[in-house]
Design a protein around this motif. Structure first.
Motif, PDB file in Angstrom:
ATOM      1  N   ILE A  28      -2.691   8.911  -6.113  1.00 14.33           N
ATOM      2  CA  ILE A  28      -3.622   8.505  -5.072  1.00 14.33           C
ATOM      3  C   ILE A  28      -5.009   9.079  -5.336  1.00 14.33           C
ATOM      4  O   ILE A  28      -6.013   8.486  -4.971  1.00 14.33           O
ATOM      5  CB  ILE A  28      -3.108   8.939  -3.681  1.00 14.33           C
ATOM      6  CG1 ILE A  28      -1.793   8.246  -3.393  1.00 14.33           C
ATOM      7  CG2 ILE A  28      -4.101   8.627  -2.588  1.00 14.33           C
ATOM      8  CD1 ILE A  28      -1.151   8.674  -2.104  1.00 14.33           C
ATOM      9  N   TRP A  45      -7.540   6.718  -6.884  1.00 20.61           N
ATOM     10  CA  TRP A  45      -7.960   5.515  -6.167  1.00 20.61           C
ATOM     11  C   TRP A  45      -9.410   5.639  -5.729  1.00 20.61           C
ATOM     12  O   TRP A  45      -9.855   6.689  -5.286  1.00 20.61           O
ATOM     13  CB  TRP A  45      -7.108   5.301  -4.933  1.00 20.61           C
ATOM     14  CG  TRP A  45      -5.734   4.752  -5.197  1.00 20.61           C
ATOM     15  CD1 TRP A  45      -5.049   4.803  -6.367  1.00 20.61           C
ATOM     16  CD2 TRP A  45      -4.890   4.096  -4.263  1.00 20.61           C
ATOM     17  NE1 TRP A  45      -3.823   4.233  -6.217  1.00 20.61           N
ATOM     18  CE2 TRP A  45      -3.695   3.786  -4.940  1.00 20.61           C
ATOM     19  CE3 TRP A  45      -5.029   3.753  -2.943  1.00 20.61           C
ATOM     20  CZ2 TRP A  45      -2.644   3.136  -4.323  1.00 20.61           C
ATOM     21  CZ3 TRP A  45      -3.983   3.108  -2.324  1.00 20.61           C
ATOM     22  CH2 TRP A  45      -2.806   2.798  -3.006  1.00 20.61           C
ATOM     23  N   ASN A  46     -10.143   4.574  -5.828  1.00 24.49           N
ATOM     24  CA  ASN A  46     -11.518   4.533  -5.326  1.00 24.49           C
ATOM     25  C   ASN A  46     -11.514   4.252  -3.832  1.00 24.49           C
ATOM     26  O   ASN A  46     -10.502   3.861  -3.255  1.00 24.49           O
ATOM     27  CB  ASN A  46     -12.318   3.451  -6.057  1.00 24.49           C
ATOM     28  CG  ASN A  46     -12.440   3.758  -7.532  1.00 24.49           C
ATOM     29  OD1 ASN A  46     -12.506   4.921  -7.934  1.00 24.49           O
ATOM     30  ND2 ASN A  46     -12.432   2.725  -8.343  1.00 24.49           N
ATOM     31  N   TRP A  47     -12.663   4.410  -3.199  1.00 23.00           N
ATOM     32  CA  TRP A  47     -12.756   4.213  -1.758  1.00 23.00           C
ATOM     33  C   TRP A  47     -12.418   2.787  -1.357  1.00 23.00           C
ATOM     34  O   TRP A  47     -11.811   2.545  -0.322  1.00 23.00           O
ATOM     35  CB  TRP A  47     -14.149   4.591  -1.253  1.00 23.00           C
ATOM     36  CG  TRP A  47     -15.241   3.751  -1.835  1.00 23.00           C
ATOM     37  CD1 TRP A  47     -15.918   3.984  -2.981  1.00 23.00           C
ATOM     38  CD2 TRP A  47     -15.756   2.530  -1.312  1.00 23.00           C
ATOM     39  NE1 TRP A  47     -16.821   2.986  -3.222  1.00 23.00           N
ATOM     40  CE2 TRP A  47     -16.750   2.074  -2.197  1.00 23.00           C
ATOM     41  CE3 TRP A  47     -15.480   1.766  -0.176  1.00 23.00           C
ATOM     42  CZ2 TRP A  47     -17.461   0.906  -1.997  1.00 23.00           C
ATOM     43  CZ3 TRP A  47     -16.189   0.601   0.023  1.00 23.00           C
ATOM     44  CH2 TRP A  47     -17.172   0.184  -0.880  1.00 23.00           C
ATOM     45  N   TYR A  48     -12.781   1.816  -2.184  1.00 27.77           N
ATOM     46  CA  TYR A  48     -12.510   0.421  -1.826  1.00 27.77           C
ATOM     47  C   TYR A  48     -11.031   0.074  -1.987  1.00 27.77           C
ATOM     48  O   TYR A  48     -10.577  -0.935  -1.465  1.00 27.77           O
ATOM     49  CB  TYR A  48     -13.383  -0.543  -2.620  1.00 27.77           C
ATOM     50  CG  TYR A  48     -13.312  -0.382  -4.119  1.00 27.77           C
ATOM     51  CD1 TYR A  48     -12.312  -0.991  -4.851  1.00 27.77           C
ATOM     52  CD2 TYR A  48     -14.254   0.378  -4.802  1.00 27.77           C
ATOM     53  CE1 TYR A  48     -12.231  -0.845  -6.221  1.00 27.77           C
ATOM     54  CE2 TYR A  48     -14.204   0.527  -6.165  1.00 27.77           C
ATOM     55  CZ  TYR A  48     -13.190  -0.090  -6.868  1.00 27.77           C
ATOM     56  OH  TYR A  48     -13.118   0.065  -8.231  1.00 27.77           O
ATOM     57  N   SER A  49     -10.282   0.891  -2.678  1.00 24.01           N
ATOM     58  CA  SER A  49      -8.839   0.664  -2.785  1.00 24.01           C
ATOM     59  C   SER A  49      -8.141   0.906  -1.448  1.00 24.01           C
ATOM     60  O   SER A  49      -7.035   0.434  -1.232  1.00 24.01           O
ATOM     61  CB  SER A  49      -8.237   1.588  -3.843  1.00 24.01           C
ATOM     62  OG  SER A  49      -8.775   1.305  -5.110  1.00 24.01           O
ATOM     63  N   TYR A  50      -8.773   1.646  -0.575  1.00 24.57           N
ATOM     64  CA  TYR A  50      -8.245   1.868   0.765  1.00 24.57           C
ATOM     65  C   TYR A  50      -8.798   0.863   1.762  1.00 24.57           C
ATOM     66  O   TYR A  50      -8.067   0.331   2.593  1.00 24.57           O
ATOM     67  CB  TYR A  50      -8.601   3.277   1.275  1.00 24.57           C
ATOM     68  CG  TYR A  50      -7.997   4.392   0.490  1.00 24.57           C
ATOM     69  CD1 TYR A  50      -6.652   4.682   0.616  1.00 24.57           C
ATOM     70  CD2 TYR A  50      -8.761   5.162  -0.370  1.00 24.57           C
ATOM     71  CE1 TYR A  50      -6.075   5.718  -0.097  1.00 24.57           C
ATOM     72  CE2 TYR A  50      -8.196   6.193  -1.093  1.00 24.57           C
ATOM     73  CZ  TYR A  50      -6.859   6.466  -0.950  1.00 24.57           C
ATOM     74  OH  TYR A  50      -6.305   7.476  -1.654  1.00 24.57           O
ATOM     75  N   ILE A  51     -10.079   0.611   1.698  1.00 22.04           N
ATOM     76  CA  ILE A  51     -10.749  -0.195   2.721  1.00 22.04           C
ATOM     77  C   ILE A  51     -10.381  -1.675   2.629  1.00 22.04           C
ATOM     78  O   ILE A  51     -10.146  -2.310   3.658  1.00 22.04           O
ATOM     79  CB  ILE A  51     -12.276   0.004   2.639  1.00 22.04           C
ATOM     80  CG1 ILE A  51     -12.600   1.444   3.027  1.00 22.04           C
ATOM     81  CG2 ILE A  51     -13.006  -0.982   3.533  1.00 22.04           C
ATOM     82  CD1 ILE A  51     -14.053   1.801   2.912  1.00 22.04           C
ATOM     83  N   SER A 110       1.101   3.922  -3.050  1.00 21.97           N
ATOM     84  CA  SER A 110       0.706   5.319  -2.832  1.00 21.97           C
ATOM     85  C   SER A 110       1.828   6.283  -3.217  1.00 21.97           C
ATOM     86  O   SER A 110       1.570   7.401  -3.641  1.00 21.97           O
ATOM     87  CB  SER A 110       0.280   5.541  -1.388  1.00 21.97           C
ATOM     88  OG  SER A 110       1.379   5.415  -0.524  1.00 21.97           O
ATOM     89  N   ILE A 135       0.841  -1.204   0.000  1.00 21.06           N
ATOM     90  CA  ILE A 135       0.000   0.000   0.000  1.00 21.06           C
ATOM     91  C   ILE A 135       0.873   1.251   0.000  1.00 21.06           C
ATOM     92  O   ILE A 135       0.615   2.202  -0.743  1.00 21.06           O
ATOM     93  CB  ILE A 135      -0.956   0.000   1.208  1.00 21.06           C
ATOM     94  CG1 ILE A 135      -1.985  -1.104   1.077  1.00 21.06           C
ATOM     95  CG2 ILE A 135      -1.655   1.343   1.346  1.00 21.06           C
ATOM     96  CD1 ILE A 135      -2.801  -1.322   2.329  1.00 21.06           C
ATOM     97  N   VAL A 138      -6.806  -2.413   4.036  1.00 15.83           N
ATOM     98  CA  VAL A 138      -6.791  -2.147   5.476  1.00 15.83           C
ATOM     99  C   VAL A 138      -7.545  -3.242   6.221  1.00 15.83           C
ATOM    100  O   VAL A 138      -7.096  -3.724   7.271  1.00 15.83           O
ATOM    101  CB  VAL A 138      -7.373  -0.747   5.784  1.00 15.83           C
ATOM    102  CG1 VAL A 138      -7.613  -0.565   7.263  1.00 15.83           C
ATOM    103  CG2 VAL A 138      -6.451   0.335   5.248  1.00 15.83           C
TER     104      VAL A 138
END
Length: 71
Positions: free
Chosen positions: A33, A36-42, A28, A24, A45
């Motif tokens: 960055i 990136w969509n929201w699900y790329s972070y969630i 990044s 990650i 994690v």
């Protein structure tokens, strides 16, 4: 499951969590960055949290059993 196998599995899960965090961070630094969509972070994690908790649980379970055997 064998005690040594639980310890190795816990160690493997903690290593997987470290590798995901490293991926990650590298992604990044070397990509945009903002795209990136929201699900790329969630999703990563969540995977790190699950792997870390599972690995620590296996170590904790192993340590509790070892302490009981020593007494």
């Amino acid at each position: 499951m064998n005690e040594k196998r639980k310890e190795k599995l816990g160690d493997l899960l903690l290593d997987i969590a470290k590798y995901i965090i490293t991926a990650i961070l590298l992604a990044s630094w070397f990509s945009d960055i903002e795209q990136w969509n929201w699900y790329s972070y969630i999703l990563p994690v969540a995977a790190v949290i699950i792997a870390a908790i599972s690995g620590l649980y296996l170590f904790k379970e192993d340590n509790i059993k070892n302490k009981k055997k020593r007494k």
